[in-house]
Write an enzyme that holds these catalytic residues in place. Structure first.
Site, short mmCIF file in Angstrom:
data_model
loop_
_atom_site.label_atom_id
_atom_site.label_comp_id
_atom_site.label_asym_id
_atom_site.label_seq_id
_atom_site.Cartn_x
_atom_site.Cartn_y
_atom_site.Cartn_z
N GLU A 28 0.66 10.46 -13.52
CA GLU A 28 0.97 9.28 -12.98
C GLU A 28 2.24 9.56 -12.02
O GLU A 28 3.24 9.02 -11.55
CB GLU A 28 1.52 8.30 -14.15
CG GLU A 28 -0.68 7.40 -14.03
CD GLU A 28 -1.43 7.71 -13.28
OE1 GLU A 28 -0.67 7.16 -11.69
OE2 GLU A 28 -2.34 6.87 -12.78
N ARG B 210 3.94 10.16 -9.12
CA ARG B 210 4.69 9.11 -7.88
C ARG B 210 6.20 9.15 -8.13
O ARG B 210 7.24 8.65 -6.61
CB ARG B 210 4.38 7.56 -9.28
CG ARG B 210 2.53 7.20 -9.04
CD ARG B 210 2.69 5.78 -9.76
NE ARG B 210 1.50 5.34 -9.89
CZ ARG B 210 0.68 4.05 -9.70
NH1 ARG B 210 1.28 3.69 -9.67
NH2 ARG B 210 -0.94 5.03 -10.54
N ASP C 126 -11.82 12.61 -9.05
CA ASP C 126 -11.24 12.35 -7.31
C ASP C 126 -10.02 13.81 -6.89
O ASP C 126 -10.09 13.78 -5.92
CB ASP C 126 -11.33 10.82 -6.95
CG ASP C 126 -9.72 10.49 -7.80
OD1 ASP C 126 -9.31 11.17 -9.08
OD2 ASP C 126 -9.64 9.28 -7.79
N GLU D 195 -7.10 3.81 -0.66
CA GLU D 195 -8.38 4.93 -0.56
C GLU D 195 -8.34 4.44 0.96
O GLU D 195 -8.73 5.19 2.00
CB GLU D 195 -9.61 5.09 -1.12
CG GLU D 195 -8.41 5.71 -2.41
CD GLU D 195 -7.91 4.81 -3.61
OE1 GLU D 195 -8.21 3.98 -3.10
OE2 GLU D 195 -7.40 5.38 -4.38
N THR E 80 -1.19 12.78 -3.55
CA THR E 80 -2.44 11.81 -3.41
C THR E 80 -1.59 10.32 -3.66
O THR E 80 -1.91 9.31 -3.90
CB THR E 80 -3.20 12.51 -4.71
OG1 THR E 80 -4.14 11.28 -4.80
CG2 THR E 80 -2.47 12.20 -6.32
#
Ligand code: DMJ
Length: 627
Positions: free
Chosen positions: A259, A263, A392, A527, A616
């Site tokens: 994360e 980010r 994913d 998404e 992502t």
């Protein structure tokens, strides 16, 4: 319990009606009217009946009009204020509205149904309205657009030539208004963050407070490049000042490697590239080097958590496993950090992970399990294959690393192509009755028709691959899955997708999509709009923009909090009580609004997909120049 006596029944009945005497006198009046009616001649009775009939016909439109308008005290739009009081003051249409608007907005039922009704009623004045729409603002646009645009297929309609596939014409002015609406939404979200959560991780918009995850100003960092791309200079400068003066990574906090990489490291690197300001590169180097202890494991598969102040790392308390998606979706960022700093250790660490995963047993046609052990480097909890949570972005980063590196790393490409074949052979099915193509899961040899909203990254990734020379049938599949992801929104009563859906596959099903009670939440995830952006960029089919516009309107309608910010909700199936969760995830600003803005942008050079690859978390990183 004894059976109710006649006396009980009567008293209950009377209580319900007010009083016994009121009831008796009404009865008496009814009897006396009947006696008088019987005393009339046949001719007199006929004349009265004809008169009543004529009056009835004459008053019919007024009666139906009244019914259609609904009661402003009890219809869905006036119930909603009591649920999300703050949102309504600002975001719901003011009451009373002009009759024509109220007619449309007060109806209950799924948006797709409402829109169809609007379309039918207004078919004759579409052209005039369309021209007028060019000068309309955000609130006014909704009505006009829904008349023109494609809607979700009715049962049996999701085929070529169906409304969902009709060519859509949009005026330049309409799309400019949509861009403005995204800027407006961002400013609104930012206002809440600034007023109640400044410098903290996430806004809690209803309680006007914040929540802390890593204590690193997560929303602020995740939002930096969005503000730059949206042209919100003032907001960007304020945030930059905070980064320069307040942001420190020298803190005794545990952060999640994945994360904080996607980010924070990703956000800082992309902001550095967009602005050229070395402040962001310095901060990126700082956090990047502090995350490196995560790779000090027996297998070199990283731990999930790092203490960035102490320089220690560890797996979660209950296991020595890491999540496959997490350890394979940090590569774009660390590779770029090495390229910028000319320090190879970052790239080497993440390349080692890819090398090991490439060789591992336990895949199903290129599909990976969800967990990997940090001691022995083997997959664990094998047997479950999904494109959703915990797997994913493994697939996304196979393709994107290949693109980032100039399409030279063949192992990455092979793994990606094999995995897409694995999806086709094992996970792809069609729903009943309408044949929506969806990606399910395999659990110990059993197919499950479950699809996470997270899987909706896949249409965009498939389209990106096809654009980069991969098989054209990837684009066909992308389009089919895009339609399905849109249906996951538009078939819900709020027009917002739940977190997880299940598709019906048995003949005789009456609806394609089912949602379990526990899966009805919406976290403002990106998404679907992410994929809409890719599909629009590559096909220029305006319907994708229109779908994005509908989704933005529904976010505004059901998740906007008037004092500032947007909130995730618990129940996408209840437009009267969507049940706000009181949390605005950083990815709403970092990803969702950014992709919506880019979807509505007419400038293909605003983050050109020939020059950038998005991580992502929607942070664009440069495609490396070929030597
Ligand atoms: C984001 O943090 C990233 O997009 C990640 O890959 C998946 N989860 C969220 C958004 O849904």
């Amino acid at each position: 319990m004894h059976p109710p006596s006649r006396q009980d029944y009567i008293s209950i009945n009377f209580a319900g009606q007010g009083s016994g005497s009121y009831n008796n006198s009404k009865q008496w009046r009814r009897q006396s009217c009947w006696r008088k009616w019987k005393q009339l001649s046949r001719l007199q009775r006929s004349l009265i009946l004809i008169l009543l009939f004529i009056c009835g016909i004459a008053s019919y439109p007024a009666v139906t009009e009244q019914l259609r308008d609904g009661d402003p005290e009890t219809d869905s739009n006036s119930v909603f204020p009591h649920v999300l009081p703050e949102a309504v003051k600002q975001d719901q249409p003011p009451l009373p509205e002009p009759t024509s608007q109220r007619k449309l907005s007060n109806r209950r039922g799924p948006p797709v149904l409402q829109n169809r009704l609007q379309k039918k009623e207004n078919a004759s004045n579409t052209v005039v309205e369309d021209k007028a729409s060019d000068n309309k603002k955000e609130g006014e646009e909704e009505e006009v657009i829904s008349r023109r645009g494609p809607e979700g297929p009715k049962d049996g309609e999701n085929k070529e030539g169906s409304p969902a596939n009709q060519k859509v014409q949009l005026s330049i002015q309409s799309v400019a208004n949509w861009r403005e609406a995204v800027q407006e939404a961002f400013r609104h979200a930012w206002k809440g963050y600034k007023d109640f959560a400044w410098g903290h991780d996430e806004l809690r918009p209803l309680s006007k407070s914040y929540s802390e995850w890593f204590g690193l100003g997560l929303t602020l960092i995740d939002s930096l490049d969005t503000m730059w791309i949206l042209g919100l200079k003032e907001e960007f400068e304020e945030a930059k000042t905070w980064v320069a003066t307040e942001l420190t990574f020298n803190k005794n906090v545990d952060v999640n490697l994945f994360e904080s990489t996607i980010r924070i490291l990703g956000g800082l690197l992309s902001t550095y590239h967009l602005t050229g300001d070395t402040l962001f590169l310095d901060k990126a180097k700082d956090i990047g080097s502090r995350l490196m202890p995560a790779f000090n494991t027996p297998s070199k598969i990283p731990y999930s958590d790092v203490n960035i102040g102490k320089g220690t790392a560890h797996p979660p308390r209950w296991t020595s496993d890491s999540t496959v998606a997490e350890v394979t979706s940090i590569q774009l960022e660390f590779r770029e950090l090495s390229r910028l700093t000319q320090e190879p250790q970052y790239q080497a660490a993440v390349a080692e992970v890819m090398k090991q995963v490439h060789k591992l047993n336990g895949k199903l046609d290129g599909l990976v399990p969800m967990f990997i052990n940090t001691n022995n480097g083997q997959f664990t909890h094998q047997g479950i294959y999904t494109l959703g949570a915990r797997a994913d972005s493994y697939y996304e980063y196979l393709l994107k690393q290949w693109i980032q590196g100039g399409k030279k790393e063949n192992e990455l490409l092979e793994d990606y192509l094999q995995a897409i074949e694995g999806v086709k052979n094992n996970l792809l099915q069609k729903s009943s009755p309408n044949g929506l193509t969806f990606v399910g899961e395999v659990s110990h040899g059993q197919f499950s028709p479950k699809m996470d909203h997270l899987v909706c990254f896949l249409p965009g990734t498939l389209a990106l691959g096809a654009y980069n020379g991969l098989p054209a049938d990837h684009m066909d599949l992308a389009k089919q899955l895009m339609e399905t992801c849109y249906q996951m929104y538009i078939q819900m009563e709020t027009g917002l997708s739940p977190e997880i859906v299940h598709f019906n596959m048995h003949q005789g099903s009456t609806r394609d999509i089912e949602v379990k009670l526990a899966d009805r939440h919406n976290l403002l995830r990106p998404e679907t709009v992410e994929s809409l952006f890719y599909l629009y960029r590559f096909t220029k089919d305006q319907k994708y923009r229109e779908w994005g516009w509908k989704i933005l309107q529904n976010f505004n309608k059901y998740t906007k909090v008037s004092s500032g910010g947007y909130t995730s909700i618990n129940n996408v199936r209840d437009p009267d009580y969507p049940s706000p969760r009181d949390k605005m995830e950083s990815f709403f600003l970092g990803e969702t609004l950014k992709y919506l803005y880019l979807l509505f942008s007419d400038d293909p050079n605003l983050i050109s997909l020939d020059q950038y690859v998005f991580n992502t978390e929607a942070h664009p990183l440069p495609i490396w120049p070929s030597n």
